[in-house]
Design a protein around this motif. Structure first.
Motif, PDB file in Angstrom:
ATOM      1  N   ASP A  77       0.844  -1.187   0.000  1.00 10.61           N
ATOM      2  CA  ASP A  77       0.000   0.000   0.000  1.00 10.61           C
ATOM      3  C   ASP A  77       0.889   1.249   0.000  1.00 10.61           C
ATOM      4  OD1 ASP A  77      -1.692   2.130   0.509  1.00 10.61           O
ATOM      5  OD2 ASP A  77      -2.920   1.040   1.948  1.00 10.61           O
ATOM      6  N   PRO A  78       1.072   1.891  -1.151  1.00  3.57           N
ATOM      7  CA  PRO A  78       1.939   3.079  -1.219  1.00  3.57           C
ATOM      8  C   PRO A  78       1.479   4.217  -0.315  1.00  3.57           C
ATOM      9  CG  PRO A  78       1.527   2.207  -3.410  1.00  3.57           C
ATOM     10  CD  PRO A  78       0.597   1.488  -2.489  1.00  3.57           C
ATOM     11  N   TRP A  79       0.164   4.403  -0.191  1.00  2.16           N
ATOM     12  CA  TRP A  79      -0.341   5.486   0.667  1.00  2.16           C
ATOM     13  C   TRP A  79       0.076   5.252   2.115  1.00  2.16           C
ATOM     14  CZ3 TRP A  79      -2.596   9.177  -2.304  1.00  2.16           C
ATOM     15  CH2 TRP A  79      -3.133   8.780  -3.526  1.00  2.16           C
ATOM     16  N   ALA A  80      -0.097   4.032   2.589  1.00  2.00           N
ATOM     17  CA  ALA A  80       0.281   3.692   3.957  1.00  2.00           C
ATOM     18  C   ALA A  80       1.794   3.750   4.137  1.00  2.00           C
ATOM     19  CB  ALA A  80      -0.244   2.302   4.316  1.00  2.00           C
ATOM     20  N   ALA A  81       2.538   3.425   3.075  1.00  2.00           N
ATOM     21  CA  ALA A  81       3.994   3.468   3.151  1.00  2.00           C
ATOM     22  C   ALA A  81       4.486   4.889   3.399  1.00  2.00           C
ATOM     23  CB  ALA A  81       4.610   2.899   1.870  1.00  2.00           C
ATOM     24  N   VAL A  82       3.872   5.861   2.735  1.00  2.00           N
ATOM     25  CA  VAL A  82       4.243   7.262   2.945  1.00  2.00           C
ATOM     26  C   VAL A  82       3.977   7.661   4.400  1.00  2.00           C
ATOM     27  CG1 VAL A  82       3.620   9.647   2.378  1.00  2.00           C
ATOM     28  CG2 VAL A  82       3.947   7.967   0.559  1.00  2.00           C
ATOM     29  N   ASP A 129       5.934  12.743  -2.889  1.00  2.00           N
ATOM     30  CA  ASP A 129       5.232  12.986  -4.145  1.00  2.00           C
ATOM     31  C   ASP A 129       5.790  12.104  -5.262  1.00  2.00           C
ATOM     32  OD1 ASP A 129       3.940  14.116  -6.360  1.00  2.00           O
ATOM     33  OD2 ASP A 129       5.319  15.800  -6.465  1.00  2.00           O
ATOM     34  N   GLU A 130       7.095  12.096  -5.418  1.00  2.89           N
ATOM     35  CA  GLU A 130       7.722  11.308  -6.483  1.00  2.89           C
ATOM     36  C   GLU A 130       7.492   9.814  -6.277  1.00  2.89           C
ATOM     37  OE1 GLU A 130      11.747  12.607  -6.313  1.00  2.89           O
ATOM     38  OE2 GLU A 130      11.391  14.424  -7.523  1.00  2.89           O
ATOM     39  N   TYR A 131       7.526   9.376  -5.023  1.00  2.00           N
ATOM     40  CA  TYR A 131       7.295   7.961  -4.740  1.00  2.00           C
ATOM     41  C   TYR A 131       5.880   7.550  -5.141  1.00  2.00           C
ATOM     42  CZ  TYR A 131       5.860   3.892  -2.077  1.00  2.00           C
ATOM     43  OH  TYR A 131       5.311   2.685  -1.714  1.00  2.00           O
ATOM     44  N   LEU A 132       4.892   8.344  -4.772  1.00  2.00           N
ATOM     45  CA  LEU A 132       3.508   8.002  -5.093  1.00  2.00           C
ATOM     46  C   LEU A 132       3.280   7.942  -6.601  1.00  2.00           C
ATOM     47  CD1 LEU A 132       1.557  10.084  -2.424  1.00  2.00           C
ATOM     48  CD2 LEU A 132       1.675   7.583  -2.583  1.00  2.00           C
ATOM     49  N   ARG A 133       3.855   8.871  -7.332  1.00  2.00           N
ATOM     50  CA  ARG A 133       3.678   8.878  -8.792  1.00  2.00           C
ATOM     51  C   ARG A 133       4.304   7.636  -9.425  1.00  2.00           C
ATOM     52  NH1 ARG A 133       4.071  15.001 -11.154  1.00  2.00           N
ATOM     53  NH2 ARG A 133       3.739  16.144  -9.209  1.00  2.00           N
ATOM     54  N   GLU A 134       5.431   7.207  -8.862  1.00  2.00           N
ATOM     55  CA  GLU A 134       6.094   6.023  -9.409  1.00  2.00           C
ATOM     56  C   GLU A 134       5.376   4.746  -8.990  1.00  2.00           C
ATOM     57  OE1 GLU A 134      10.473   3.786  -9.293  1.00  2.00           O
ATOM     58  OE2 GLU A 134      10.241   5.817  -8.505  1.00  2.00           O
ATOM     59  N   ALA A 135       4.923   4.701  -7.749  1.00  2.00           N
ATOM     60  CA  ALA A 135       4.287   3.492  -7.234  1.00  2.00           C
ATOM     61  C   ALA A 135       2.869   3.297  -7.758  1.00  2.00           C
ATOM     62  CB  ALA A 135       4.268   3.528  -5.698  1.00  2.00           C
ATOM     63  N   LEU A 136       2.223   4.399  -8.152  1.00  3.97           N
ATOM     64  CA  LEU A 136       0.838   4.334  -8.614  1.00  3.97           C
ATOM     65  C   LEU A 136       0.734   4.953 -10.014  1.00  3.97           C
ATOM     66  CD1 LEU A 136      -0.839   5.499  -5.295  1.00  3.97           C
ATOM     67  CD2 LEU A 136      -0.872   3.177  -6.220  1.00  3.97           C
ATOM     68  N   PRO A 137       1.139   4.212 -11.040  1.00  2.00           N
ATOM     69  CA  PRO A 137       1.076   4.733 -12.411  1.00  2.00           C
ATOM     70  C   PRO A 137      -0.344   5.195 -12.751  1.00  2.00           C
ATOM     71  CG  PRO A 137       2.308   2.677 -12.344  1.00  2.00           C
ATOM     72  CD  PRO A 137       1.667   2.829 -11.002  1.00  2.00           C
ATOM     73  N   GLY A 138      -0.431   6.363 -13.368  1.00  2.00           N
ATOM     74  CA  GLY A 138      -1.732   6.896 -13.729  1.00  2.00           C
ATOM     75  C   GLY A 138      -2.353   7.768 -12.656  1.00  2.00           C
ATOM     76  N   LEU A 139      -1.718   7.841 -11.484  1.00  3.93           N
ATOM     77  CA  LEU A 139      -2.246   8.691 -10.417  1.00  3.93           C
ATOM     78  C   LEU A 139      -2.209  10.152 -10.857  1.00  3.93           C
ATOM     79  CD1 LEU A 139      -3.169   8.972  -7.415  1.00  3.93           C
ATOM     80  CD2 LEU A 139      -0.749   9.221  -6.819  1.00  3.93           C
ATOM     81  N   ASP A 140      -3.292  10.857 -10.621  1.00  2.00           N
ATOM     82  CA  ASP A 140      -3.335  12.278 -10.939  1.00  2.00           C
ATOM     83  C   ASP A 140      -2.238  12.987 -10.143  1.00  2.00           C
ATOM     84  OD1 ASP A 140      -3.936  15.061 -11.037  1.00  2.00           O
ATOM     85  OD2 ASP A 140      -6.035  14.612 -11.422  1.00  2.00           O
ATOM     86  N   PRO A 141      -1.366  13.751 -10.808  1.00  6.31           N
ATOM     87  CA  PRO A 141      -0.289  14.452 -10.098  1.00  6.31           C
ATOM     88  C   PRO A 141      -0.790  15.329  -8.955  1.00  6.31           C
ATOM     89  CG  PRO A 141       0.093  14.542 -12.447  1.00  6.31           C
ATOM     90  CD  PRO A 141      -1.280  13.952 -12.263  1.00  6.31           C
ATOM     91  N   LEU A 142      -2.002  15.888  -9.114  1.00  6.59           N
ATOM     92  CA  LEU A 142      -2.555  16.714  -8.044  1.00  6.59           C
ATOM     93  C   LEU A 142      -2.847  15.886  -6.798  1.00  6.59           C
ATOM     94  CD1 LEU A 142      -4.989  19.122  -9.930  1.00  6.59           C
ATOM     95  CD2 LEU A 142      -2.772  19.658  -8.909  1.00  6.59           C
ATOM     96  N   ARG A 182      -8.159   8.632   5.406  1.00  6.86           N
ATOM     97  CA  ARG A 182      -9.608   8.596   5.237  1.00  6.86           C
ATOM     98  C   ARG A 182     -10.093   9.747   4.367  1.00  6.86           C
ATOM     99  NH1 ARG A 182      -9.198   7.189  10.845  1.00  6.86           N
ATOM    100  NH2 ARG A 182      -9.712   4.982  11.157  1.00  6.86           N
ATOM    101  N   ARG A 183      -9.481  10.909   4.520  1.00 10.10           N
ATOM    102  CA  ARG A 183      -9.871  12.065   3.714  1.00 10.10           C
ATOM    103  C   ARG A 183      -9.661  11.793   2.230  1.00 10.10           C
ATOM    104  NH1 ARG A 183     -10.241  17.236   6.272  1.00 10.10           N
ATOM    105  NH2 ARG A 183     -10.087  17.045   8.540  1.00 10.10           N
ATOM    106  N   TYR A 184      -8.647  10.999   1.926  1.00 10.58           N
ATOM    107  CA  TYR A 184      -8.375  10.650   0.534  1.00 10.58           C
ATOM    108  C   TYR A 184      -9.089   9.364   0.107  1.00 10.58           C
ATOM    109  CZ  TYR A 184      -5.116  14.196  -1.051  1.00 10.58           C
ATOM    110  OH  TYR A 184      -4.574  15.388  -1.485  1.00 10.58           O
ATOM    111  N   GLY A 185      -9.789   8.743   1.054  1.00 10.00           N
ATOM    112  CA  GLY A 185     -10.505   7.518   0.726  1.00 10.00           C
ATOM    113  C   GLY A 185      -9.600   6.327   0.495  1.00 10.00           C
ATOM    114  N   VAL A 186      -8.399   6.336   1.084  1.00 11.11           N
ATOM    115  CA  VAL A 186      -7.431   5.264   0.835  1.00 11.11           C
ATOM    116  C   VAL A 186      -6.992   4.571   2.123  1.00 11.11           C
ATOM    117  CG1 VAL A 186      -6.575   6.262  -1.306  1.00 11.11           C
ATOM    118  CG2 VAL A 186      -5.531   6.961   0.864  1.00 11.11           C
ATOM    119  N   HIS A 187      -7.767   4.712   3.193  1.00  7.49           N
ATOM    120  CA  HIS A 187      -7.395   4.044   4.442  1.00  7.49           C
ATOM    121  C   HIS A 187      -7.460   2.538   4.248  1.00  7.49           C
ATOM    122  CE1 HIS A 187      -7.421   2.736   8.632  1.00  7.49           C
ATOM    123  NE2 HIS A 187      -6.961   3.940   8.946  1.00  7.49           N
TER     124      HIS A 187
END
Length: 222
Positions: A77-82, A129-142, A182-187
């Motif tokens: 889970d990249p979100w949890a990893a951050v 930021d860079e980690y999330l973009r690499e770990a989640l291809p297609g993720l909106d940069p915003l 939770r705010r991002y819906g990724v818990h």
């Protein structure tokens, strides 16, 4: 005096420098005084740190490298990893809060150090930021930059409470980061949907995703 020093001696040098800065002032303390107080040679000091400013931020240089190495490992889970990376940084400073508080006081008093602190904070944010973009291809940069900024801001808010003298266990940061997830819906645990949480909407297949998003936000009042 020695011309070389083991990695563990870096901590002693940092502690000696911070003590001298607090006692005599940052500008009034020389590299020679720091080296003498820490029991290392002047040349060793410069090889390890480069200058007085680098001593103040030495922990961050190590932590940034360790954080980068941690995020380079596989994570389900990249979100949890951050978030976990943020907690690891917090635990480092919480392990010796008095030293961290003395360092914080010095940084607050010196404009040049405050400027570098801002840059250092941004380096963590950019790393996430860079980690999330690499770990989640297609993720909106915003979404990537937004989540990275949120985690960094939450971390710094909780850390400042520690710096100002409060007793703040890592669990406080974890709870705050759980809220960010939770705010991002990724818990990872998800959330039980309330009766009004489910919305069904229909749009033409050809409608651009950005327009779908805009209309949904307008309908939801966001």
């Amino acid at each position: 005096m020695t011309d070389s020093a083991a990695p563990s001696s870096r901590t002693a040098v940092v502690a000696a420098a911070i003590d001298l800065f607090v006692q005599h002032g940052y500008d009034q303390t020389s590299v020679e005084q720091i080296a003498q107080a820490a029991g290392v040679s002047r040349s060793t000091f410069f090889r390890q740190f480069g200058g007085k400013e680098d001593v103040v931020f030495a922990d961050h240089e190590v932590l940034l490298a360790e954080t980068r190495a941690f995020l380079s490992q596989p994570h389900d889970d990249p979100w949890a990893a951050v978030c976990e990376a943020s907690v690891r940084v917090f635990r480092h400073f919480a392990a010796d809060p008095e030293l961290a508080r003395r360092r914080y006081k010095i940084v607050r008093e010196i404009p040049g150090l405050r400027d570098r602190e801002i840059v250092t904070v941004f380096r963590y944010e950019r790393l996430f930021d860079e980690y999330l973009r690499e770990a989640l291809p297609g993720l909106d940069p915003l979404d990537a930059v937004g989540f990275a900024a949120l985690v960094t801001a939450v971390h710094n808010h909780v850390l400042r409470r520690l710096m100002r003298g409060a007793r703040v266990p890592a669990s406080v940061l974890r709870r705050a980061l759980d809220d960010a997830l939770r705010r991002y819906g990724v818990h990872p645990g998800g959330d039980a949907a309330a009766g009004d949480d489910l919305i069904v909407a229909a749009f033409p297949r050809r409608m651009p995703a950005a327009e779908v998003t805009r209309r949904l936000r307008a309908s939801l009042g966001e």
